[in-house]
Design an enzyme around this catalytic site. Structure first.
Site, short mmCIF file in Angstrom:
data_model
loop_
_atom_site.label_atom_id
_atom_site.label_comp_id
_atom_site.label_asym_id
_atom_site.label_seq_id
_atom_site.Cartn_x
_atom_site.Cartn_y
_atom_site.Cartn_z
N GLY A 69 11.94 3.20 -9.34
CA GLY A 69 10.79 4.02 -8.98
C GLY A 69 11.05 4.85 -7.73
O GLY A 69 10.63 6.01 -7.62
N ASN A 149 -0.40 0.01 -4.26
CA ASN A 149 0.25 -1.28 -4.45
C ASN A 149 -0.30 -2.38 -3.55
O ASN A 149 -0.05 -3.55 -3.78
CB ASN A 149 1.76 -1.15 -4.23
N GLN A 177 2.47 1.41 -10.12
CA GLN A 177 1.54 0.28 -10.23
C GLN A 177 0.47 0.50 -11.29
O GLN A 177 -0.31 -0.40 -11.57
CB GLN A 177 0.87 -0.01 -8.87
N SER A 197 8.36 2.56 -13.09
CA SER A 197 9.41 1.59 -12.80
C SER A 197 9.24 0.41 -13.74
O SER A 197 8.11 -0.05 -13.97
CB SER A 197 9.29 1.13 -11.34
N HIS A 199 10.30 -2.83 -13.56
CA HIS A 199 10.16 -4.24 -13.17
C HIS A 199 8.74 -4.65 -12.80
O HIS A 199 8.49 -5.81 -12.46
CB HIS A 199 11.17 -4.61 -12.07
N THR A 236 26.69 7.41 -16.58
CA THR A 236 26.60 6.66 -17.84
C THR A 236 25.28 5.90 -17.89
O THR A 236 24.92 5.21 -16.92
CB THR A 236 27.80 5.70 -17.99
N CYS A 321 7.02 -4.85 0.64
CA CYS A 321 7.97 -3.93 1.23
C CYS A 321 7.90 -3.88 2.75
O CYS A 321 8.73 -3.26 3.38
CB CYS A 321 7.74 -2.53 0.69
#
Ligand code: PLP
Length: 375
Positions: A69, A149, A177, A197, A199, A236, A321
């Site tokens: 993200g 978040n 979020q 994102s 995860h 890749t 964070c």
């Protein structure tokens, strides 16, 4: 263990892990390779892109895989400013954005951009009127997140998009979020760039996506290299992570309404149980069903988090964070120091049970009973 930190990251369901394992060990071809294994990998990549794009309600060619993200946020901001370089060097954003946006625009300030940071009200909300008042002739970009978040506040991105319809400023929204947590599609939001994102929805870490649509055109490449991701984000492709992202999105989509109901139930139950704790107050007006911010004023959140960790309960102090620094979101909301310092974030996922919440409530009550508050 009682995991209550789904806004930080989520466990990968076994179905997602199995899908990833198959790509890592069997369908491992490079999608650019010309033999069968490579062609199969390309077919799978196209299918996975369609799946994630389907969950966002956009066309597959509008969705670009990124490494996370944070990368999506940085790319969107740089790309929008590049497209609007003749419009000007003014950015409108909010004081409650994730660091992936805030630190990026702070760096841009060093490069000579002017940035207006909109302050939230005491509930964590920002209005479209605030955005309107901050717009200037030279505003090139507005970046406003969809769901915060830390507080779960859902910001009015649709209204902001409508406001910008006849203005040159492009609109970016960090929907990390919000994706599959609150109802929206790329079309309903109307933003030009949308960051996702994996995860946060049961996918693996290290994979995200950026929607580039609306009025965004002639996108500035993030990197230069081979022709992957239409030459805009070469390298890749991370096929196993992408497969995990797609599987996680598909699983969430299959039982979307049920999951939303479950998250809302968890939140309501937590409000009831935590509300029984003397002096505990609720922070902000979280609209998203998976985030609840509470404070025990005078009881430092770091101590709460570490004591609960000893009991196998995982929650975070403000935002994962921030690692001990006073949260910029809570300070922007004007919370007094004691309340801000005592704020913890609890967040829920499909696997959360009432037992997890009961354990949290007793541990917080115990903390409140046995520790002395800071004066
Ligand atoms: N934006 C928001 C609102 C987030 O909550 C997060 C992660 O915590 C990010 C961006 C960054 O996402 P990633 O961890 O994939 O870089």
């Amino acid at each position: 263990m009682h995991y209550l930190d789904y806004a930080a990251t989520t466990p990968v369901p076994p179905e997602v892990a199995r899908e990833m394992l198959a790509v890592l060990t069997e369908e491992f071809g490079n999608p650019s390779a010309q033999y069968e294994l490579g062609r199969a990998a390309m077919i799978r990549l196209d299918r996975d892109r369609e799946t994630v794009a389907g969950a966002l309600g956009c066309r597959p060619e509008q969705l670009f895989f990124t490494s996370c993200g944070t990368e999506g946020d940085n790319w969107a901001i740089r790309a929008a400013l590049h497209q609007n370089r003749r419009v000007g060097r003014h950015i409108v954003t909010t004081a409650v954005e994730h660091s992936a946006v805030l630190q990026c625009v702070k760096a841009l300030e060093q490069e000579g951009y002017a940035v207006s940071y909109l302050k939230p009200d005491s509930t964590g909300h920002i209005t479209a009127e605030q955005v309107s008042a901050a717009l200037r002739e030279d505003t090139a970009l507005v970046s406003v997140m969809l769901v915060n978040n830390e507080t779960g506040a859902r910001l009015p991105v649709e209204e902001i998009a409508a406001l910008l319809a006849d203005r040159p400023a492009l609109l970016h929204t960090d929907a990390v979020q919000g994706f599959l947590k609150v109802p929206f599609t790329a079309g309903s939001l109307g933003a030009d760039y949308i960051t996702l994102s994996a995860h946060k929805i049961g996918g693996p870490k290290g994979i995200g996506a950026l929607y580039i649509g609306g009025r965004a055109k002639n996108t500035l490449p993030l990197l230069y290299g081979g022709g992957q991701e239409a030459g805009l984000r070469p390298g890749t492709e991370a096929t196993a992570q992408i497969a995990g992202f797609a599987k996680a999105a598909a699983l969430r989509r299959q039982c979307l309404e049920e999951t939303w109901r479950h998250l809302a139930d968890c939140r309501a139950y937590a409000v009831e149980r935590l509300g029984e704790i003397p002096d505990l107050c609720f922070v902000g007006r979280g609209d998203a069903p998976h985030i609840l911010s509470v404070s025990l004023p005078g009881y430092p959140s770091q101590n709460i988090v570490s004591e609960l960790s000893g009991k196998g309960i995982c929650i975070s102090a403000g935002s994962a964070c921030h690692r001990g620094r006073v949260s910029h979101v809570l300070s922007a909301m004007g919370l007094d120091k004691k309340t801000a310092a005592g704020t913890v974030r609890v967040s829920f996922g499909p696997e959360t049970t009432r037992e997890d919440i009961d354990q949290l409530a007793s541990a917080l009550l115990e903390h409140r009973r046995t520790r002395f508050p800071m004066l």
